[in-house]
Design an enzyme around this catalytic site. Structure first.
Site, mmCIF file in Angstrom:
data_model
loop_
_atom_site.group_PDB
_atom_site.id
_atom_site.type_symbol
_atom_site.label_atom_id
_atom_site.label_comp_id
_atom_site.label_asym_id
_atom_site.label_seq_id
_atom_site.Cartn_x
_atom_site.Cartn_y
_atom_site.Cartn_z
ATOM 1 N N HIS A 160 -21.890 12.560 -26.972
ATOM 2 C CA HIS A 160 -23.211 13.109 -27.326
ATOM 3 C C HIS A 160 -23.062 14.248 -28.342
ATOM 4 O O HIS A 160 -23.797 14.339 -29.311
ATOM 5 C CB HIS A 160 -23.905 13.694 -26.083
ATOM 6 C CG HIS A 160 -24.213 12.689 -25.017
ATOM 7 N ND1 HIS A 160 -23.638 12.743 -23.774
ATOM 8 C CD2 HIS A 160 -25.060 11.634 -24.992
ATOM 9 C CE1 HIS A 160 -24.113 11.764 -23.027
ATOM 10 N NE2 HIS A 160 -24.971 11.071 -23.736
ATOM 11 N N GLN A 215 -35.575 1.432 -18.789
ATOM 12 C CA GLN A 215 -34.382 0.702 -19.186
ATOM 13 C C GLN A 215 -33.425 0.459 -18.018
ATOM 14 O O GLN A 215 -32.314 -0.004 -18.212
ATOM 15 C CB GLN A 215 -33.683 1.380 -20.367
ATOM 16 C CG GLN A 215 -33.053 2.715 -20.056
ATOM 17 C CD GLN A 215 -32.565 3.377 -21.338
ATOM 18 O OE1 GLN A 215 -33.357 3.828 -22.153
ATOM 19 N NE2 GLN A 215 -31.253 3.446 -21.518
ATOM 20 N N GLY A 223 -24.606 6.010 -31.080
ATOM 21 C CA GLY A 223 -23.165 5.832 -30.907
ATOM 22 C C GLY A 223 -22.770 4.358 -30.910
ATOM 23 O O GLY A 223 -23.479 3.523 -30.349
ATOM 24 N N ASP A 248 -22.408 2.086 -27.571
ATOM 25 C CA ASP A 248 -23.440 1.149 -27.123
ATOM 26 C C ASP A 248 -23.796 0.252 -28.310
ATOM 27 O O ASP A 248 -24.859 0.376 -28.914
ATOM 28 C CB ASP A 248 -24.652 1.924 -26.619
ATOM 29 C CG ASP A 248 -24.281 2.824 -25.454
ATOM 30 O OD1 ASP A 248 -24.204 2.324 -24.331
ATOM 31 O OD2 ASP A 248 -24.003 4.025 -25.680
ATOM 32 N N MET A 284 -15.869 7.735 -23.558
ATOM 33 C CA MET A 284 -16.633 8.708 -22.778
ATOM 34 C C MET A 284 -17.988 8.121 -22.415
ATOM 35 O O MET A 284 -18.620 7.441 -23.224
ATOM 36 C CB MET A 284 -16.826 9.988 -23.561
ATOM 37 C CG MET A 284 -15.530 10.719 -23.722
ATOM 38 S SD MET A 284 -15.841 12.409 -24.243
ATOM 39 C CE MET A 284 -14.161 12.974 -24.363
ATOM 40 N N SER A 285 -18.413 8.387 -21.175
ATOM 41 C CA SER A 285 -19.699 7.881 -20.698
ATOM 42 C C SER A 285 -20.130 8.736 -19.518
ATOM 43 O O SER A 285 -19.298 9.140 -18.704
ATOM 44 C CB SER A 285 -19.535 6.440 -20.229
ATOM 45 O OG SER A 285 -20.645 6.047 -19.446
ATOM 46 N N SER A 286 -21.426 8.997 -19.439
ATOM 47 C CA SER A 286 -21.937 9.753 -18.288
ATOM 48 C C SER A 286 -21.606 9.012 -16.996
ATOM 49 O O SER A 286 -21.417 9.615 -15.942
ATOM 50 C CB SER A 286 -23.451 9.926 -18.394
ATOM 51 O OG SER A 286 -23.788 10.459 -19.659
ATOM 52 N N ARG A 287 -21.518 7.685 -17.091
ATOM 53 C CA ARG A 287 -21.268 6.878 -15.884
ATOM 54 C C ARG A 287 -19.811 6.929 -15.422
ATOM 55 O O ARG A 287 -19.501 6.443 -14.331
ATOM 56 C CB ARG A 287 -21.703 5.443 -16.114
ATOM 57 C CG ARG A 287 -23.230 5.278 -16.155
ATOM 58 C CD ARG A 287 -23.644 3.824 -16.208
ATOM 59 N NE ARG A 287 -25.059 3.649 -15.957
ATOM 60 C CZ ARG A 287 -25.975 3.377 -16.897
ATOM 61 N NH1 ARG A 287 -25.616 3.267 -18.158
ATOM 62 N NH2 ARG A 287 -27.244 3.222 -16.559
HETATM 63 P P1 AMP Z 1 -26.746 7.980 -23.421
HETATM 64 O O1 AMP Z 1 -27.074 9.378 -23.019
HETATM 65 O O2 AMP Z 1 -25.602 7.383 -22.666
HETATM 66 O O3 AMP Z 1 -27.968 7.093 -23.471
HETATM 67 O O4 AMP Z 1 -26.218 8.065 -24.923
HETATM 68 C C1 AMP Z 1 -26.954 8.711 -25.936
HETATM 69 C C2 AMP Z 1 -26.329 8.379 -27.281
HETATM 70 O O5 AMP Z 1 -24.964 8.813 -27.286
HETATM 71 C C3 AMP Z 1 -26.320 6.876 -27.586
HETATM 72 O O6 AMP Z 1 -26.598 6.665 -28.964
HETATM 73 C C4 AMP Z 1 -24.918 6.495 -27.248
HETATM 74 O O7 AMP Z 1 -24.444 5.345 -27.935
HETATM 75 C C5 AMP Z 1 -24.146 7.727 -27.663
HETATM 76 N N1 AMP Z 1 -22.866 7.782 -26.960
HETATM 77 C C6 AMP Z 1 -22.646 7.633 -25.629
HETATM 78 N N2 AMP Z 1 -21.331 7.693 -25.358
HETATM 79 C C7 AMP Z 1 -20.701 7.857 -26.543
HETATM 80 C C8 AMP Z 1 -19.323 7.980 -26.936
HETATM 81 N N3 AMP Z 1 -18.339 7.952 -26.047
HETATM 82 N N4 AMP Z 1 -19.050 8.162 -28.237
HETATM 83 C C9 AMP Z 1 -20.049 8.204 -29.165
HETATM 84 N N5 AMP Z 1 -21.354 8.088 -28.861
HETATM 85 C C10 AMP Z 1 -21.675 7.915 -27.568
#
Ligand code: AMP
Length: 284
Positions: A37, A61, A147, A150, A184-187
């Protein structure tokens, strides 16, 4: 940095910036920030005068039985991190502000939303396209930051922007990874320590398959086989899908001849992980 919860307030703020010809960047998120992010925020701050980051865990979603309720949230930490990156507006609307009673409209990018993750997450990409269309209408940014992590979401949103003649540039930023390669991922928060140790094998398998695809070209089958074998030998992960598809239409390919995406989803304990690598290209 200003915290904004109401649409009218954000519109008003953005209108004033627009009148003085300031460039506006939008970074839509579901919060619980990590370096992925922050990389989008950093780029947006570099390229714009005003940066809006939205934090909205969008109920539309998530499917029934998915993780909407337990999706990780930490508004105070998010606020501090966004502030540190130089973000100007942190927009965290309540659900009723985005979907008031009587709300009826959805955006669907037909033909892309049922592919890849869409097969097991019906309605997911319509929820994503709808919320991002609303955010674009609320703050009419010059640039939208997404990002590559996704990839399907990014391709769908690019298609939506084109098809609906939305006047915004879409910037897709590379996937930010942990040192061991895990995207990286919130999950990732859902992973136990053992699962966390197993998880990087997903990306390693993608990388080995990418190498084979780029060196040998030709049929896609050995590339998918290589990925599946590597994933299976790592153990612990259950494959939901892996596909090698075209970058724009996400059509499964038989042969590797030009740019493509190798994308997959696996289940590891309570987490569903997605990741992808680009074949014969640098950017989506
Ligand atoms: P999210 O909060 O997971 O919906 O992600 C918000 C934005 O951050 C989306 O455009 C995602 O693709 C991007 N994003 C999430 N994880 C990553 C990552 N590891 N590297 C780059 N962008 C990311």
């Amino acid at each position: 940095m200003k915290n904004v919860r109401m649409i009218d307030e954000l519109r008003e703020a953005v209108r004033a910036s627009r009148a003085s010809e300031e460039r506006i960047g939008l970074v839509p998120t579901m919060g619980f920030f990590h370096e992925g992010h922050l990389s989008l925020m950093r780029r947006a701050v570099e390229e714009n005068d005003i940066v809006v980051v939205s934090v909205f865990v969008n109920p539309r979603q998530f499917g029934p039985g998915e993780d909407f309720e337990r999706y990780p949230r930490d508004p105070e930490r998010d606020e501090a991190l966004a502030k540190r990156e130089g973000v100007h507006y942190l927009f965290s609307p309540p659900e009723e502000e985005m979907y008031p009673g009587g709300y009826m409209t959805a955006v669907e990018v037909k033909g892309l939303s049922g592919k890849l993750c869409g097969k097991t997450r019906p309605g997911h990409f319509s929820g994503v396209a709808t919320v991002v269309a609303k955010l674009l209408n609320v703050c009419s940014p010059d640039s939208l930051y997404l990002g590559q992590k996704d990839a399907q979401q990014a391709v769908i949103l690019k298609r939506m922007v084109n098809d609906l003649n939305m006047d915004v540039h879409v910037e897709i930023m590379p996937t930010v990874r942990e040192e061991d390669g895990l995207a990286m991922s919130s999950r990732n928060r859902y992973l136990s320590p053992d699962e966390r140790a197993q998880a990087p094998a997903f990306y390693r398998a993608l990388l080995e398959a990418k190498q084979l695809a780029e060196e040998k070209g030709g049929s896609v089958l050995p590339v998918l086989e290589k990925f599946k074998n590597r994933l299976a030998s790592a153990g612990g992960m259950e494959l939901e899908y892996v596909e090698l598809v075209s970058c724009d239409k996400l059509e499964p390919l038989d042969r590797i001849e030009g740019p493509a995406v190798l994308a997959g989803a696996v289940r590891l304990g309570k987490a569903r992980l997605i990741d992808n690598v680009l074949i014969n290209c640098e950017r989506l």
